[in-house]
Enzyme design. Structure first.
Site, PDB file in Angstrom:
ATOM      1  CB  SER A   1     -32.642  73.413 -39.411  1.00 33.73           C
ATOM      2  OG  SER A   1     -33.779  72.648 -39.714  1.00 33.73           O
TER       3      SER A   1
ATOM      4  CB  THR B   1     -32.348  67.506 -32.278  1.00 37.23           C
ATOM      5  OG1 THR B   1     -31.874  67.122 -33.571  1.00 37.23           O
ATOM      6  CG2 THR B   1     -33.549  68.411 -32.434  1.00 37.23           C
TER       7      THR B   1
ATOM      8  N   PRO C   1     -34.626  71.383 -27.858  1.00 37.58           N
ATOM      9  CG  PRO C   1     -35.717  71.309 -25.789  1.00 37.58           C
ATOM     10  CD  PRO C   1     -34.401  71.042 -26.448  1.00 37.58           C
TER      11      PRO C   1
ATOM     12  CD  GLU D   1     -28.496  61.729 -40.653  1.00 38.22           C
ATOM     13  OE1 GLU D   1     -29.121  60.960 -39.908  1.00 38.22           O
ATOM     14  OE2 GLU D   1     -27.381  62.190 -40.372  1.00 38.22           O
TER      15      GLU D   1
ATOM     16  N   GLY E   1     -59.490  52.114 -51.488  1.00 41.03           N
ATOM     17  CA  GLY E   1     -59.801  52.168 -50.051  1.00 41.03           C
ATOM     18  C   GLY E   1     -58.926  51.255 -49.222  1.00 41.03           C
TER      19      GLY E   1
ATOM     20  CD  GLN F   1     -55.463  57.770 -55.467  1.00 43.65           C
ATOM     21  OE1 GLN F   1     -55.114  58.075 -54.335  1.00 43.65           O
ATOM     22  NE2 GLN F   1     -56.667  58.043 -55.944  1.00 43.65           N
TER      23      GLN F   1
ATOM     24  CB  SER G   1     -36.631  68.823 -48.357  1.00 42.73           C
ATOM     25  OG  SER G   1     -36.963  67.460 -48.435  1.00 42.73           O
ATOM     26  CD  GLU G   2     -38.004  72.572 -46.229  1.00 44.80           C
ATOM     27  OE1 GLU G   2     -37.571  71.735 -45.413  1.00 44.80           O
ATOM     28  OE2 GLU G   2     -39.111  72.432 -46.805  1.00 44.80           O
TER      29      GLU G   2
ATOM     30  CD  GLN H   1     -52.056  54.697 -71.972  1.00 44.64           C
ATOM     31  OE1 GLN H   1     -52.514  55.847 -72.082  1.00 44.64           O
ATOM     32  NE2 GLN H   1     -51.634  53.996 -73.003  1.00 44.64           N
TER      33      GLN H   1
HETATM   34  C1  LIG Z   1     -38.226  60.375 -35.817  1.00 41.52           C
HETATM   35  C2  LIG Z   1     -37.126  61.341 -35.597  1.00 41.52           C
HETATM   36  C3  LIG Z   1     -35.834  60.873 -35.322  1.00 41.52           C
HETATM   37  C4  LIG Z   1     -34.798  61.782 -35.093  1.00 41.52           C
HETATM   38  N1  LIG Z   1     -33.571  61.323 -34.702  1.00 41.52           N
HETATM   39  C5  LIG Z   1     -32.634  62.201 -34.278  1.00 41.52           C
HETATM   40  C6  LIG Z   1     -31.421  61.746 -33.667  1.00 41.52           C
HETATM   41  O1  LIG Z   1     -31.174  60.532 -33.523  1.00 41.52           O
HETATM   42  N2  LIG Z   1     -30.533  62.688 -33.218  1.00 41.52           N
HETATM   43  C7  LIG Z   1     -30.760  64.008 -33.347  1.00 41.52           C
HETATM   44  O2  LIG Z   1     -29.923  64.787 -32.905  1.00 41.52           O
HETATM   45  N3  LIG Z   1     -31.899  64.485 -33.928  1.00 41.52           N
HETATM   46  C8  LIG Z   1     -32.838  63.611 -34.374  1.00 41.52           C
HETATM   47  N4  LIG Z   1     -34.018  64.066 -34.922  1.00 41.52           N
HETATM   48  C9  LIG Z   1     -34.222  65.505 -35.091  1.00 41.52           C
HETATM   49  C10 LIG Z   1     -34.197  65.916 -36.554  1.00 41.52           C
HETATM   50  O3  LIG Z   1     -32.890  65.837 -37.061  1.00 41.52           O
HETATM   51  C11 LIG Z   1     -34.790  67.330 -36.633  1.00 41.52           C
HETATM   52  O4  LIG Z   1     -36.182  67.209 -36.379  1.00 41.52           O
HETATM   53  C12 LIG Z   1     -34.555  67.991 -37.972  1.00 41.52           C
HETATM   54  O5  LIG Z   1     -33.184  68.268 -38.163  1.00 41.52           O
HETATM   55  C13 LIG Z   1     -35.333  69.308 -38.112  1.00 41.52           C
HETATM   56  O6  LIG Z   1     -35.186  70.130 -37.002  1.00 41.52           O
HETATM   57  P1  LIG Z   1     -36.503  70.715 -36.273  1.00 41.52           P
HETATM   58  O7  LIG Z   1     -37.467  69.597 -36.091  1.00 41.52           O
HETATM   59  O8  LIG Z   1     -36.070  71.455 -35.082  1.00 41.52           O
HETATM   60  O9  LIG Z   1     -37.135  71.695 -37.339  1.00 41.52           O
HETATM   61  P2  LIG Z   1     -36.762  73.265 -37.522  1.00 41.52           P
HETATM   62  O10 LIG Z   1     -35.292  73.403 -37.653  1.00 41.52           O
HETATM   63  O11 LIG Z   1     -37.457  74.066 -36.482  1.00 41.52           O
HETATM   64  O12 LIG Z   1     -37.408  73.570 -38.936  1.00 41.52           O
HETATM   65  C14 LIG Z   1     -38.813  73.752 -39.115  1.00 41.52           C
HETATM   66  C15 LIG Z   1     -39.052  74.027 -40.607  1.00 41.52           C
HETATM   67  O13 LIG Z   1     -38.365  75.230 -40.994  1.00 41.52           O
HETATM   68  C16 LIG Z   1     -37.493  74.950 -42.067  1.00 41.52           C
HETATM   69  N5  LIG Z   1     -36.301  75.798 -41.944  1.00 41.52           N
HETATM   70  C17 LIG Z   1     -35.523  76.001 -40.849  1.00 41.52           C
HETATM   71  N6  LIG Z   1     -34.517  76.834 -41.149  1.00 41.52           N
HETATM   72  C18 LIG Z   1     -34.645  77.167 -42.453  1.00 41.52           C
HETATM   73  C19 LIG Z   1     -33.901  77.960 -43.381  1.00 41.52           C
HETATM   74  N7  LIG Z   1     -32.785  78.599 -42.995  1.00 41.52           N
HETATM   75  N8  LIG Z   1     -34.329  78.054 -44.653  1.00 41.52           N
HETATM   76  C20 LIG Z   1     -35.438  77.387 -45.061  1.00 41.52           C
HETATM   77  N9  LIG Z   1     -36.185  76.608 -44.249  1.00 41.52           N
HETATM   78  C21 LIG Z   1     -35.788  76.493 -42.973  1.00 41.52           C
HETATM   79  C22 LIG Z   1     -37.150  73.470 -41.925  1.00 41.52           C
HETATM   80  O14 LIG Z   1     -36.676  72.924 -43.153  1.00 41.52           O
HETATM   81  C23 LIG Z   1     -38.496  72.910 -41.503  1.00 41.52           C
HETATM   82  O15 LIG Z   1     -39.323  72.763 -42.634  1.00 41.52           O
HETATM   83  C24 LIG Z   1     -35.056  63.177 -35.188  1.00 41.52           C
HETATM   84  C25 LIG Z   1     -36.336  63.628 -35.496  1.00 41.52           C
HETATM   85  C26 LIG Z   1     -37.370  62.737 -35.669  1.00 41.52           C
HETATM   86  C27 LIG Z   1     -38.755  63.284 -35.912  1.00 41.52           C
END
Ligand SMILES: Cc1cc2nc3c(=O)[nH]c(=O)nc-3n(C[C@H](O)[C@H](O)[C@H](O)COP(=O)(O)OP(=O)(O)OC[C@H]3O[C@@H](n4cnc5c(N)ncnc54)[C@H](O)[C@@H]3O)c2cc1C
Length: 393
Positions: free
Chosen positions: A140, A134, A136, A373, A350, A346, A376-377, A288
């Site tokens: 995804s 990943t 900046p 990893e 509290g 829940q 969900s999208e 229930q």
């Molecule tokens: C605690 C933690 C540990 C991590 N560990 C690692 C690691 O060890 N190594 C590593 O490389 N990375 C790591 N990551 C990074 C992680 O894999 C990414 O944060 C993740 O893949 C999402 O990328 P992003 O945060 O840039 O979100 P973005 O890609 O910017 O996405 C933002 C939102 O837009 C949605 N979105 C983006 N594109 C689309 C599309 N085409 N269609 C629909 N929705 C879309 C996404 O689903 C999300 O809801 C880690 C992150 C965290 C927070």
């Protein structure tokens, strides 16, 4: 086996692991992990001593062959280990998942020298690794990374920045995804390098403070014209996407298992609380509204577990739909896990909102499972593509 409180054992079957090994995992979780989970969460401490023990008793590299220093188990065994460890504390399972991905990559694509230098010490926890994809501007969409490795007379020169990297603050080495041919991009222009983090030009950028899984150390890595020798390249130039595809399904299965473990812990907490807490002169479990909520969590958890087992078996069988099934498993188990911890909290009223209660930590630990990893999208994207491709064939 039931989900009753105290039944601290996974219902996931195993293939290579025998009864003694399963009992050892359950004992390790009960005696070494669960007692320190709250402390680790509060202090954000890196539990090096736990990982050293895991290295010694063989809890790293579950699917890595035993002649390469791993456990020699199957994906199903790996699912079992991840679920069991996460029942204790998700940050411990997280480390196991990270080692599994790195270990699989090094075992599949490393040269004998690379395996000796990195794989053996990784599995024994003498060296810590990181998996750096990943950036900046690229999460995804990994095809848009800009970290660049340029060929030089000595080997390679690496420049770029990685963020949110698990183990970055503590790692000895990182497996780094970088562009080697901008024209080809993700169609043959991206490669993987093994980079020693203490070498000149590499810096650990910062250390993140997270909502949950707080003992997992996450931060940035900056590569400022780092000089790499030719043997820093893992596998062949330009093959990174193919390599990642090979290990990512297993990575997703691991996070699915981790999510199941959190759900099981949350259910146990809620069952116990529903029997211990009385209002209106009777245990709240006698309502229930409460007992049905527990029934829903238990049923969904069993269903998700069955899907995860199917996905693991698909990996083990080399089935064509393994990747899709792993995405389904990760999507289901992680989305369940977030809902389950909410429903379980829940039941606590509290108290569930107060620091020190296990359920409060589980609620926070759960949230990232829908993001890392592959979000969900992204899982839905993989599943829908497979579905539509199948329909058009
Ligand atoms: C605690 C933690 C540990 C991590 N560990 C690692 C690691 O060890 N190594 C590593 O490389 N990375 C790591 N990551 C990074 C992680 O894999 C990414 O944060 C993740 O893949 C999402 O990328 P992003 O945060 O840039 O979100 P973005 O890609 O910017 O996405 C933002 C939102 O837009 C949605 N979105 C983006 N594109 C689309 C599309 N085409 N269609 C629909 N929705 C879309 C996404 O689903 C999300 O809801 C880690 C992150 C965290 C927070």
């Amino acid at each position: 086996m039931s989900y009753a409180p105290g039944a601290r054992h996974s219902v996931i079957p195993s293939t290579a692991l025998g009864a003694d090994e399963r009992a050892l995992v359950a004992e390790f979780v009960d005696e070494r992990i669960r007692p320190i989970a709250t402390e680790l969460d509060e202090t954000e401490r890196f539990p090096a001593e736990i990982f050293a023990e895991m290295g010694k008793i063989g809890l790293f590299g579950v699917t890595v062959p035993d002649d390469a220093g791993g456990v020699g188990g199957t994906a199903l065994d790996y699912l079992f280990v991840m679920e069991s460890l996460s029942y204790g504390y998700a940050s411990i399972a997280d480390q196991c998942g990270l080692v599994e991905i790195l270990g699989s990559l090094l075992n599949l694509y490393g040269t004998p020298a690379q395996r000796e230098r990195y794989l053996a010490p990784l599995l024994s926890a003498e060296k810590l690794g990181a998996y750096a994809l990943t950036e900046p501007g690229s999460g995804s969409d990994l095809g848009s990374i800009t970290t660049r490795a340029t060929r030089t007379a000595e080997g390679w020169q690496l420049r770029g920045e990685k963020i949110y990297i698990h183990n970055a603050p503590v790692a000895d080495f990182a497996v780094v995804l970088a562009v080697t041919d901008p024209e080809l991009g993700k169609r043959g222009g991206i490669s993987v390098f093994i980079v020693d983090v203490d070498q000149p030009g590499v810096s650990r950028a910062y250390h993140e403070h997270k909502m949950g899984q707080r003992a997992s150390q996450v931060g940035g890595l900056v590569f400022d014209d780092v000089i790499l020798s030719p043997d820093a390249l893992l596998g062949e130039e330009g093959k990174a996407f193919g390599y990642m595809m090979k290990v990512l399904a297993k990575g997703r299965l691991g996070i699915a298992g981790l999510s199941l473990g959190i759900s099981r812990a949350a259910l146990d907490c809620a069952v116990r609380q529903s029997l211990d807490r009385s209002q209106f002169g009777k245990p709240i479990a006698d309502n229930q509204a409460i007992s049905f909520s527990l029934a829903t969590i238990a049923t969904e958890l069993r269903a998700a577990t069955a899907l995860c087992v199917t996905a693991a078996q698909a990996i083990d069988a080399g089935a064509d739909d393994a990747e899709m099934l792993c995405s389904m498993a990760k999507l289901t188990a992680s989305e369940n896990c977030v809902r389950h911890t909410d429903a379980a909290l829940q039941v606590f009223g509290g108290n569930g909102f107060i620091r020190g209660y296990e359920i409060e930590r589980l609620y926070r630990d759960a949230r990232i499972t829908k993001i890392y990893e592959g979000t969900s999208e992204m899982q839905r994207l993989i599943i829908s593509r497979a579905l539509l491709k199948g329909a058009q064939a």
